[in-house]
Motif scaffolding. Structure first.
Motif, PDB file in Angstrom:
ATOM      1  N   UNK A   1      -1.984   5.341  -9.468  1.00 54.00           N
ATOM      2  CA  UNK A   1      -2.037   4.627  -8.188  1.00 54.00           C
ATOM      3  C   UNK A   1      -1.416   5.492  -7.097  1.00 54.00           C
ATOM      4  N   UNK A   2      -2.052   5.493  -5.938  1.00 49.94           N
ATOM      5  CA  UNK A   2      -1.542   6.179  -4.751  1.00 49.94           C
ATOM      6  C   UNK A   2      -1.852   5.320  -3.542  1.00 49.94           C
ATOM      7  N   UNK A   3      -1.020   5.433  -2.531  1.00 48.58           N
ATOM      8  CA  UNK A   3      -1.257   4.720  -1.276  1.00 48.58           C
ATOM      9  C   UNK A   3      -1.672   5.730  -0.221  1.00 48.58           C
ATOM     10  N   UNK A   4      -2.567   5.306   0.671  1.00 48.39           N
ATOM     11  CA  UNK A   4      -2.980   6.195   1.758  1.00 48.39           C
ATOM     12  C   UNK A   4      -1.886   6.351   2.806  1.00 48.39           C
ATOM     13  N   UNK A   5      -0.926   5.426   2.831  1.00 48.71           N
ATOM     14  CA  UNK A   5       0.192   5.468   3.786  1.00 48.71           C
ATOM     15  C   UNK A   5       1.484   5.158   3.050  1.00 48.71           C
ATOM     16  N   UNK A   6       2.560   5.810   3.456  1.00 51.08           N
ATOM     17  CA  UNK A   6       3.861   5.480   2.873  1.00 51.08           C
ATOM     18  C   UNK A   6       4.634   4.501   3.754  1.00 51.08           C
TER      19      UNK A   6
ATOM     20  N   UNK B   1      -3.203  -5.352   2.961  1.00 54.54           N
ATOM     21  CA  UNK B   1      -2.487  -5.712   4.186  1.00 54.54           C
ATOM     22  C   UNK B   1      -1.224  -6.433   3.751  1.00 54.54           C
ATOM     23  N   UNK B   2      -0.054  -5.919   4.165  1.00 53.28           N
ATOM     24  CA  UNK B   2       1.226  -6.524   3.793  1.00 53.28           C
ATOM     25  C   UNK B   2       1.966  -7.005   5.036  1.00 53.28           C
TER      26      UNK B   2
ATOM     27  N   UNK C   1       3.498  -4.114  10.144  1.00 55.34           N
ATOM     28  CA  UNK C   1       3.120  -5.398   9.550  1.00 55.34           C
ATOM     29  C   UNK C   1       1.670  -5.693   9.894  1.00 55.34           C
ATOM     30  N   UNK C   2       0.915  -6.138   8.924  1.00 56.94           N
ATOM     31  CA  UNK C   2      -0.503  -6.486   9.040  1.00 56.94           C
ATOM     32  C   UNK C   2      -1.421  -5.292   9.254  1.00 56.94           C
ATOM     33  N   UNK C   3      -0.918  -4.073   9.086  1.00 54.93           N
ATOM     34  CA  UNK C   3      -1.764  -2.884   9.192  1.00 54.93           C
ATOM     35  C   UNK C   3      -2.414  -2.627   7.834  1.00 54.93           C
TER      36      UNK C   3
ATOM     37  N   UNK D   1       8.516  -3.885  11.108  1.00 55.75           N
ATOM     38  CA  UNK D   1       8.220  -4.980  12.039  1.00 55.75           C
ATOM     39  C   UNK D   1       8.004  -4.347  13.418  1.00 55.75           C
ATOM     40  N   UNK D   2       6.835  -4.542  13.934  1.00 53.49           N
ATOM     41  CA  UNK D   2       6.509  -3.992  15.253  1.00 53.49           C
ATOM     42  C   UNK D   2       5.904  -5.068  16.111  1.00 53.49           C
TER      43      UNK D   2
END
Length: 142
Positions: free
Chosen positions: A51-56, A109-110, A60-62, A136-137
């Motif tokens: 497993x790998x993520x495209x972003x580290x 989406x988290x 929020x909601x991205x 949080x943005x």
């Protein structure tokens, strides 16, 4: 007369050897087959997932993706995303089937702020943990 008892013992040994020979050969063949069966069963590869993520790190909601490979499992095996919540791993509503090439990709989406521990499970395998930090943005940016 000295030699008669020796001949009798030798004849008895030959007779016993001839009678035991086929039975011993059958037992040896069965014993030789059993370890090979055990080795074959033990040599079956275990299923694995990467497993790998495209972003580290994301807002929020991205949306981002988790992708990886599935080895030693049939194509179409369902794999599910899990998130560590406290001391438990919880299934998230994100499940896909592996491709014929043994790969998968999930859109994620988290909203859970902070460092998220994620993993993929399926086909009797569990991937290594992937960490994604959710910041949080405000709506207009960070």
């Amino acid at each position: 007369m000295k030699y008669a008892p020796v001949s009798g013992i030798a004849a008895l040994a030959v007779l016993v050897g001839a009678l035991a020979g086929p039975a011993a050969a059958t037992q040896d063949a069965a014993a030789a087959t059993a370890p090979r069966t055990a080795v074959t069963a033990a040599a079956t590869p275990r299923p694995t997932l990467t497993a790998q993520a495209t972003e580290s790190a994301v807002r929020a909601s991205q949306q981002f993706r988790i992708f990886g490979t599935a080895r030693h499992m049939p194509p179409g095996t369902p794999v599910t995303l899990q998130q560590r919540q406290g001391s438990r791993w919880v299934d998230l509503p994100a499940t896909v089937n592996t491709t014929p090439q043994g790969t998968y990709t999930l859109r994620v989406v988290l909203d859970f702020k902070g460092r998220n521990s994620l993993r993929i499970v399926g086909g009797g395998a569990v991937s290594p943990i992937v960490y994604v930090t959710v910041h949080h943005c405000p709506i207009q940016g960070c």
